[in-house]
Design an enzyme around this catalytic site. Sequence first.
Site, PDB file in Angstrom:
ATOM      1  N   GLU A  31      -5.017  -1.854   0.945  1.00  0.00           N
ATOM      2  CA  GLU A  31      -5.950  -1.852  -0.289  1.00  0.00           C
ATOM      3  C   GLU A  31      -7.469  -2.443   0.090  1.00  0.00           C
ATOM      4  O   GLU A  31      -8.232  -1.520   1.163  1.00  0.00           O
ATOM      5  CB  GLU A  31      -5.999  -3.052  -0.866  1.00  0.00           C
ATOM      6  CG  GLU A  31      -5.144  -3.067  -2.809  1.00  0.00           C
ATOM      7  CD  GLU A  31      -5.758  -2.758  -4.101  1.00  0.00           C
ATOM      8  OE1 GLU A  31      -6.997  -2.395  -3.071  1.00  0.00           O
ATOM      9  OE2 GLU A  31      -5.907  -2.227  -4.740  1.00  0.00           O
ATOM     10  N   ASN A  51      -9.454  -9.273  -7.831  1.00  0.00           N
ATOM     11  CA  ASN A  51      -9.064  -8.633  -7.164  1.00  0.00           C
ATOM     12  C   ASN A  51      -9.389  -7.251  -7.022  1.00  0.00           C
ATOM     13  O   ASN A  51      -9.615  -6.309  -6.084  1.00  0.00           O
ATOM     14  CB  ASN A  51      -7.929  -8.137  -8.633  1.00  0.00           C
ATOM     15  CG  ASN A  51      -7.367  -7.568  -8.132  1.00  0.00           C
ATOM     16  OD1 ASN A  51      -7.098  -5.537  -8.322  1.00  0.00           O
ATOM     17  ND2 ASN A  51      -6.669  -7.226  -8.001  1.00  0.00           N
ATOM     18  N   ASN A  65      -6.908  -5.251 -13.204  1.00  0.00           N
ATOM     19  CA  ASN A  65      -7.403  -4.914 -11.909  1.00  0.00           C
ATOM     20  C   ASN A  65      -8.294  -3.451 -11.540  1.00  0.00           C
ATOM     21  O   ASN A  65      -9.619  -4.502 -11.378  1.00  0.00           O
ATOM     22  CB  ASN A  65      -5.631  -4.224 -11.684  1.00  0.00           C
ATOM     23  CG  ASN A  65      -5.291  -4.341 -10.132  1.00  0.00           C
ATOM     24  OD1 ASN A  65      -5.917  -4.061  -9.041  1.00  0.00           O
ATOM     25  ND2 ASN A  65      -4.093  -5.004  -9.464  1.00  0.00           N
ATOM     26  N   ASP A  96      -3.869   0.960 -10.317  1.00  0.00           N
ATOM     27  CA  ASP A  96      -4.326  -0.049  -9.528  1.00  0.00           C
ATOM     28  C   ASP A  96      -5.744   0.123  -9.511  1.00  0.00           C
ATOM     29  O   ASP A  96      -6.625   0.340 -10.214  1.00  0.00           O
ATOM     30  CB  ASP A  96      -3.565  -0.370  -8.485  1.00  0.00           C
ATOM     31  CG  ASP A  96      -3.546  -1.061  -7.320  1.00  0.00           C
ATOM     32  OD1 ASP A  96      -4.948  -1.719  -7.355  1.00  0.00           O
ATOM     33  OD2 ASP A  96      -2.898  -2.160  -6.457  1.00  0.00           O
TER      34      ASP A  96
END
Length: 298
Positions: free
Chosen positions: A35, A122, A180, A228
């Site tokens: 990520e 996040n 997100n 995402d």
Amino acid sequence: MDTVKAHFEVLDERFARVNGDEWMQRLHTGCRWTEGPAYFPAGRYLVFSDIPNDRVLRWDETTGAVGVFREPAGFHNGHTVDRQGRLVSCEQGGRRVTRTEHDGTTTVLAETYQGKRFNSPNDVVESSDGALWFTDPSYGIDSDYEGHQAESEIGACHIYRVDPVDGSVRIVADDFTRPNGLAFSLDESLLYIADTRQDPSHIRVFSMDGGKLSGGGIFATSDAGGFDGIRLDAAGRVWAAAHDGLHCFAPDGTRIGKLRVPEVCSNLTFGGPRRNDLFITASSSVYTLRVNFSGPRH
């Protein structure tokens, strides 16, 4: 380093000339869940998170080597590079947003709202006035897999803004299930925010009025798992990570194409000397290819 065939899928004529290298390079693999790609042009390197392994890795463009940038890392998820070239990080384990200074020290930018700890920040973006905007779903406290299992102190998942002058934190959107990825339009008149756990997963778009948001209608829905990370290119097209690759949307919300990737995509960013190297984090790996479009300048 191995290669994977690049497949640009045209769904609308506006995507017909969007393409790049014939092959994607897999820069690194063997992670548990990658990520937060962030590219530093001055150093010519990319950092990215391997969340369940609680580390941030660094790929050196000049040598091709991948090494540990930070471990342990507080289960970092999303990153951004601010306008002074510093790394801003969402720590799912630390439940806070931090900044790595030029001398390597860490500054805490946000860790509570009205005395209550965040769930697990996040993803984060910076607006041109220096404010930081971040999403706060509960993934880092849902289990010990990518954070520390705990009860939510706030009791909901919101989007927050950190004031650039006094550091105060306030909620700017409070009607999300699992917010997100997020990204500004090129002129910062709009803010796009993904809500991963909706059925289907979707991206909402808000109008910007200084530090306030309005609207919030659905901009686009996913046809392949949850959305995402989000980025815009210099032409104003919206790119979103999904389960089958990157989805590309025109400013009117039409899905015009996809870049197929062989693993579940989590995020993307642009880098390289001309911002036309596309970096993609996906499941256990990080991919890159040079494309015929570029990321925007700050």
